[in-house]
Scaffold this active site. Structure first.
Site, PDB file in Angstrom:
ATOM      1  N   HIS A   1      -2.718  32.852  55.010  1.00 25.86           N
ATOM      2  CA  HIS A   1      -1.924  32.481  53.833  1.00 25.86           C
ATOM      3  C   HIS A   1      -2.854  31.728  52.892  1.00 25.86           C
ATOM      4  O   HIS A   1      -3.967  31.349  53.274  1.00 25.86           O
ATOM      5  CB  HIS A   1      -0.714  31.615  54.217  1.00 25.86           C
ATOM      6  CG  HIS A   1      -1.086  30.262  54.750  1.00 25.86           C
ATOM      7  ND1 HIS A   1      -1.542  30.071  56.047  1.00 25.86           N
ATOM      8  CD2 HIS A   1      -1.099  29.043  54.159  1.00 25.86           C
ATOM      9  CE1 HIS A   1      -1.811  28.787  56.230  1.00 25.86           C
ATOM     10  NE2 HIS A   1      -1.552  28.132  55.103  1.00 25.86           N
TER      11      HIS A   1
ATOM     12  N   HIS B   1      -3.665  28.962  49.307  1.00 25.58           N
ATOM     13  CA  HIS B   1      -3.307  27.785  48.512  1.00 25.58           C
ATOM     14  C   HIS B   1      -4.123  27.782  47.226  1.00 25.58           C
ATOM     15  O   HIS B   1      -5.247  28.300  47.183  1.00 25.58           O
ATOM     16  CB  HIS B   1      -3.616  26.484  49.268  1.00 25.58           C
ATOM     17  CG  HIS B   1      -2.821  26.278  50.511  1.00 25.58           C
ATOM     18  ND1 HIS B   1      -1.530  25.788  50.502  1.00 25.58           N
ATOM     19  CD2 HIS B   1      -3.134  26.495  51.817  1.00 25.58           C
ATOM     20  CE1 HIS B   1      -1.086  25.707  51.748  1.00 25.58           C
ATOM     21  NE2 HIS B   1      -2.037  26.129  52.569  1.00 25.58           N
TER      22      HIS B   1
ATOM     23  N   ASP C   1     -14.109  29.438  46.418  1.00 20.96           N
ATOM     24  CA  ASP C   1     -13.083  30.056  45.576  1.00 20.96           C
ATOM     25  C   ASP C   1     -12.890  31.539  45.901  1.00 20.96           C
ATOM     26  O   ASP C   1     -13.854  32.304  46.014  1.00 20.96           O
ATOM     27  CB  ASP C   1     -13.468  29.899  44.107  1.00 20.96           C
ATOM     28  CG  ASP C   1     -12.345  30.323  43.173  1.00 20.96           C
ATOM     29  OD1 ASP C   1     -11.170  30.067  43.503  1.00 20.96           O
ATOM     30  OD2 ASP C   1     -12.644  30.912  42.115  1.00 20.96           O
TER      31      ASP C   1
END
Length: 255
Positions: A159, A161, A198
């Site tokens: 998942h 963020h 990133d």
């Protein structure tokens, strides 16, 4: 010991004779598209035992207007580091309690902080963002223990963020009032941290997490490790803070 902070929002070129009708807005107010600065003024001491008040904030407002605002009004284009040192030198003698720190912000993403206990340097704080995926999985635990501890964050499909990162670095104030240039700090963080993390899968793409569970604590530590020794010459890393969500963050200061 108690710390009392008053945030002063002001436009250096605004009219100091303008009424203070809106306590939340800037005073002096801006004219047209003139910029608004924010100064956090922090004093330290013990409250009066009878009133419970350290110092009436109106007195802090008055001290700012009398001693600090004229410095800002006369210093168009000045370097923030040198300007803050001059403001502290003018403001501190007017206060009945020690001036602990001044933090000047021209935007929500950057600030310059000076602590009068050490007038030789300032602390520059810059905000950044990056997006990354991860799965929380501790090798020391069984699969069932991982599912119990981390819940949805342990799902094998990963998942993501949108992380926020704040980096604080200290640097000396030069004789001309200059200090660490924000652009130089930006470049170091971008090259060493943002480009590494990133739009990555932290578990599979980033070497540091081959042996670290990518929790927010370990992400903060990894950001520190990536930056340590890689800041511009003369700059000293003070702190990194990582926000995983708007309710969860971790600060790391080394060690």
């Amino acid at each position: 010991m108690f710390e009392l902070t008053r945030t002063l929002r002001f436009c250096p070129s605004g009219d100091p004779g303008a009424p203070r009708d809106n306590a939340h807005a800037a005073w002096p107010p801006p004219r047209g598209l003139a910029g608004v600065l924010s100064l956090d003024l922090t004093i330290a001491g013990r409250p009066d035992p009878g009133t419970g008040v350290l110092l009436n904030v109106k007195d802090l407002d008055a001290a700012f207007a009398a001693a600090a605002l004229p410095r800002f009004r006369a210093a168009a284009g000045a370097e923030p580091a040198g300007l803050l040192r001059g403001v502290a030198q003018a403001l501190a003698p007017t206060l009945p309690f020690p001036l602990l720190r001044l933090r000047l912000s021209a935007s929500a993403s950057a600030s310059t902080e000076l602590r009068p206990a050490d007038m030789s340097r300032v602390i520059l704080r810059q905000r950044f963002s990056f997006s990354a995926a991860h799965r929380l999985q501790a090798d020391a635990l069984s699969e069932e223990e991982n599912r119990t501890l981390f819940g949805k964050c342990n799902r094998p499909s990963f998942h993501g963020h949108n992380y926020e990162l704040e980096v604080a670095a200290a640097a000396a104030i030069a004789p001309d009032g200059r200090s660490l240039e924000p652009a130089a700090l930006d470049a170091a963080v971008r090259t060493r941290v943002i480009d590494t993390l990133d739009h990555r899968n932290l578990n599979t793409d980033v070497a540091a997490f081959a042996t670290r569970n990518p929790t927010v604590e370990h992400i903060a530590q990894t950001c520190w490790d990536l930056l340590a020794g890689g800041l511009p010459e003369g700059a000293e890393l003070q702190e990194v803070v990582v926000w995983e969500t708007d309710r969860t963050s971790c600060a790391y200061r080394g060690g």
